[in-house]
Design a protein around this motif. Structure first.
Motif, PDB file in Angstrom:
ATOM      1  N   PHE A   6     -15.343  30.999  -0.209  1.00  0.00           N
ATOM      2  CA  PHE A   6     -14.431  31.790  -1.035  1.00  0.00           C
ATOM      3  C   PHE A   6     -14.316  33.216  -0.483  1.00  0.00           C
ATOM      4  O   PHE A   6     -15.277  33.761   0.068  1.00  0.00           O
ATOM      5  CB  PHE A   6     -14.934  31.867  -2.483  1.00  0.00           C
ATOM      6  N   ARG A   7     -13.147  33.813  -0.728  1.00  0.00           N
ATOM      7  CA  ARG A   7     -12.943  35.231  -0.411  1.00  0.00           C
ATOM      8  C   ARG A   7     -11.911  35.808  -1.366  1.00  0.00           C
ATOM      9  O   ARG A   7     -10.792  35.281  -1.459  1.00  0.00           O
ATOM     10  CB  ARG A   7     -12.459  35.408   1.032  1.00  0.00           C
ATOM     11  N   GLU A   8     -12.312  36.828  -2.091  1.00  0.00           N
ATOM     12  CA  GLU A   8     -11.408  37.549  -2.994  1.00  0.00           C
ATOM     13  C   GLU A   8     -10.648  36.599  -3.921  1.00  0.00           C
ATOM     14  O   GLU A   8      -9.433  36.706  -4.097  1.00  0.00           O
ATOM     15  CB  GLU A   8     -10.437  38.418  -2.190  1.00  0.00           C
ATOM     16  N   GLY A   9     -11.375  35.657  -4.500  1.00  0.00           N
ATOM     17  CA  GLY A   9     -10.802  34.743  -5.478  1.00  0.00           C
ATOM     18  C   GLY A   9     -10.086  33.542  -4.906  1.00  0.00           C
ATOM     19  O   GLY A   9      -9.620  32.679  -5.655  1.00  0.00           O
ATOM     20  N   ARG A  10     -10.001  33.453  -3.606  1.00  0.00           N
ATOM     21  CA  ARG A  10      -9.290  32.329  -2.973  1.00  0.00           C
ATOM     22  C   ARG A  10     -10.260  31.407  -2.238  1.00  0.00           C
ATOM     23  O   ARG A  10     -11.273  31.860  -1.694  1.00  0.00           O
ATOM     24  CB  ARG A  10      -8.238  32.845  -1.986  1.00  0.00           C
ATOM     25  N   LEU A  11      -9.917  30.129  -2.230  1.00  0.00           N
ATOM     26  CA  LEU A  11     -10.666  29.153  -1.454  1.00  0.00           C
ATOM     27  C   LEU A  11     -10.125  29.178  -0.031  1.00  0.00           C
ATOM     28  O   LEU A  11      -8.982  28.806   0.218  1.00  0.00           O
ATOM     29  CB  LEU A  11     -10.507  27.752  -2.063  1.00  0.00           C
ATOM     30  N   VAL A  12     -10.947  29.642   0.907  1.00  0.00           N
ATOM     31  CA  VAL A  12     -10.498  29.822   2.288  1.00  0.00           C
ATOM     32  C   VAL A  12     -10.659  28.548   3.106  1.00  0.00           C
ATOM     33  O   VAL A  12      -9.767  28.149   3.852  1.00  0.00           O
ATOM     34  CB  VAL A  12     -11.268  30.971   2.966  1.00  0.00           C
ATOM     35  N   GLN A  13     -11.816  27.894   2.981  1.00  0.00           N
ATOM     36  CA  GLN A  13     -12.059  26.669   3.746  1.00  0.00           C
ATOM     37  C   GLN A  13     -13.004  25.771   2.973  1.00  0.00           C
ATOM     38  O   GLN A  13     -13.988  26.228   2.381  1.00  0.00           O
ATOM     39  CB  GLN A  13     -12.647  26.983   5.129  1.00  0.00           C
ATOM     40  N   TYR A  14     -12.714  24.479   2.985  1.00  0.00           N
ATOM     41  CA  TYR A  14     -13.522  23.481   2.284  1.00  0.00           C
ATOM     42  C   TYR A  14     -13.766  22.337   3.252  1.00  0.00           C
ATOM     43  O   TYR A  14     -12.840  21.606   3.604  1.00  0.00           O
ATOM     44  CB  TYR A  14     -12.782  23.016   1.032  1.00  0.00           C
ATOM     45  N   ASP A  15     -15.017  22.184   3.707  1.00  0.00           N
ATOM     46  CA  ASP A  15     -15.309  21.233   4.767  1.00  0.00           C
ATOM     47  C   ASP A  15     -16.744  20.755   4.675  1.00  0.00           C
ATOM     48  O   ASP A  15     -17.550  21.305   3.915  1.00  0.00           O
ATOM     49  CB  ASP A  15     -15.098  21.894   6.141  1.00  0.00           C
TER      50      ASP A  15
END
Length: 383
Positions: A213-222
């Motif tokens: 996560f970064r600043e409320g967003r899901l950046v990468q899911y792996d």
């Protein structure tokens, strides 16, 4: 088992609206551990708490086992989700048994059933029931209290567990022990778990999947391996650290790259035979000596075999180390560096030699993912 559909939380503050979680969508398959990872204030804990409605979503939906939880009664929802927090949250005026059985008692379990469940869970978390069940939380160490917190979350056998930095307040030695115990429990329990952490090494060790996560967003899911091999952007790459290739050592077991081609001699073999076998295999300046049960018994070096006459039993050194098939490559690399060697014998559950592992094999295995990625990127660029 857990599906988040555009889950969003906006907090109203005196300075205006703050988006803590911004349209988070992800799925956690049944029986897997998903680690939510990121810097402080990135939205991972808010996302976790929206699942059991400790924080109410501004928009979006949470599905548990395919069921939309939006219209579900909050108490019913929470009783079907185990919850473990860093601060543990045990009730100080209740005994350990009473703490563990809170939810089963609320659900109307009979006394014999919930007491038996408490004893079963105490055994599972490696605490003696007769010694601990009648104690109070203040009589336990922090690590013991944390184990009780896990047991309480498991008491009603929920299909889903939420864990908010559950091991963060424990010293490193006890934390590693509890992590290992929890992973053993998970193999038997097969729960679906979402787990907030700030520790990258913990995430790699514990997680089947990792969400950055970064600043409320899901950046990468792996998966951990895919994350370490192919970070999506500069932020993920920086967050994982420059040693991310070494972190992959935790993910690979010896059995995945062990070679059964290992030369050996017996105590009754001559040093001339030992020298010939060292030359035959050509991977080392020594050869392993095994006993009649094919267990490691010593090492015969090339220098000794070349300059001395006699039998292996009279001219060997002790085996510096051996590794098990279920050990990870981080342990293997550590032993190699500590003993200044480039190979180690591998043994099975009975201590019998079943192969060897070399530095070259480790390097080749780790590099293969990067080479495959580069080849895929090159192909995509041509297309």
């Amino acid at each position: 088992m857990i599906r988040l559909d555009s889950l969003t939380k906006v907090f109203d503050t005196p300075k205006g609206a703050v988006v803590a979680a911004d349209h988070i969508s992800m799925e956690v398959p049944a029986g897997e551990i998903c680690i939510l990872l990121g810097p402080s204030g990135c939205g991972k804990t808010t996302t976790l708490k929206m699942i059991n409605r400790i924080v109410r979503p501004t928009s979006g939906k949470v599905f548990i086992n395919g069921d939309d939880t939006t219209g579900m009664d909050t108490q019913t929802l929470r009783r079907n989700i185990g919850y473990v927090i860093q601060q543990i949250g045990l009730f100080p005026n209740m005994t350990i048994e009473e703490n563990i059985t809170v939810v089963p008692r609320l659900l109307g379990w009979d006394k014999a059933r919930y007491r038996e469940r408490a004893r079963e869970l105490m055994a599972m978390i490696a605490l003696e029931p007769d010694a601990f069940l009648k104690r109070y939380p203040s009589e336990l160490s922090g690590g013991q209290q944390q184990r009780i917190g896990v047991a309480r979350a498991l008491a009603a056998d929920p299909p889903v567990m939420l864990m908010d930095e559950p091991f963060g307040a424990i010293d490193p030695i006890n934390r590693a022990v509890i992590q290992d115990e929890f992973l053993k429990m998970q193999q038997a329990l097969n729960k679906t778990i979402m787990f907030v952490s700030h520790d990258i090494d913990e995430a790699i060790k514990m997680g089947d999947r990792i969400a950055i996560f970064r600043e409320g967003r899901l950046v990468q899911y792996d998966t951990p391996d895919d994350l370490l091999t192919a970070p999506k952007d500069a932020f993920v790459e920086s967050f994982l650290g420059e040693d991310r290739a070494l972190k992959r050592l935790n993910l690979v077991k010896v059995r995945e790259i062990v070679s059964d081609e290992i030369g050996s001699v017996t105590p009754s073999d001559t040093l001339e035979t030992a020298l010939a076998r060292i030359d035959d295999f050509g991977y080392s300046n020594a050869i392993l000596m095994v006993n009649d049960k094919r267990q490691p018994a010593g090492i015969v070096s090339r220098s000794v075999a070349r300059t001395t006459k006699g039998y292996c039993r009279d001219h060997f050194q002790s085996v510096p180390a051996a590794v098990h098939l279920d050990d990870d490559l981080r342990k293997v690399a550590s032993l190699m560096f500590a003993h200044d060697i480039t190979w180690l014998p591998c043994v099975d559950d009975d201590g019998r030699v079943c192969g060897q592992i070399t530095q070259r094999a480790i390097t080749s295995h780790l590099g293969s993912r990067y080479r495959a990625r580069q080849a895929a990127d090159a192909t995509a660029a041509k297309e």
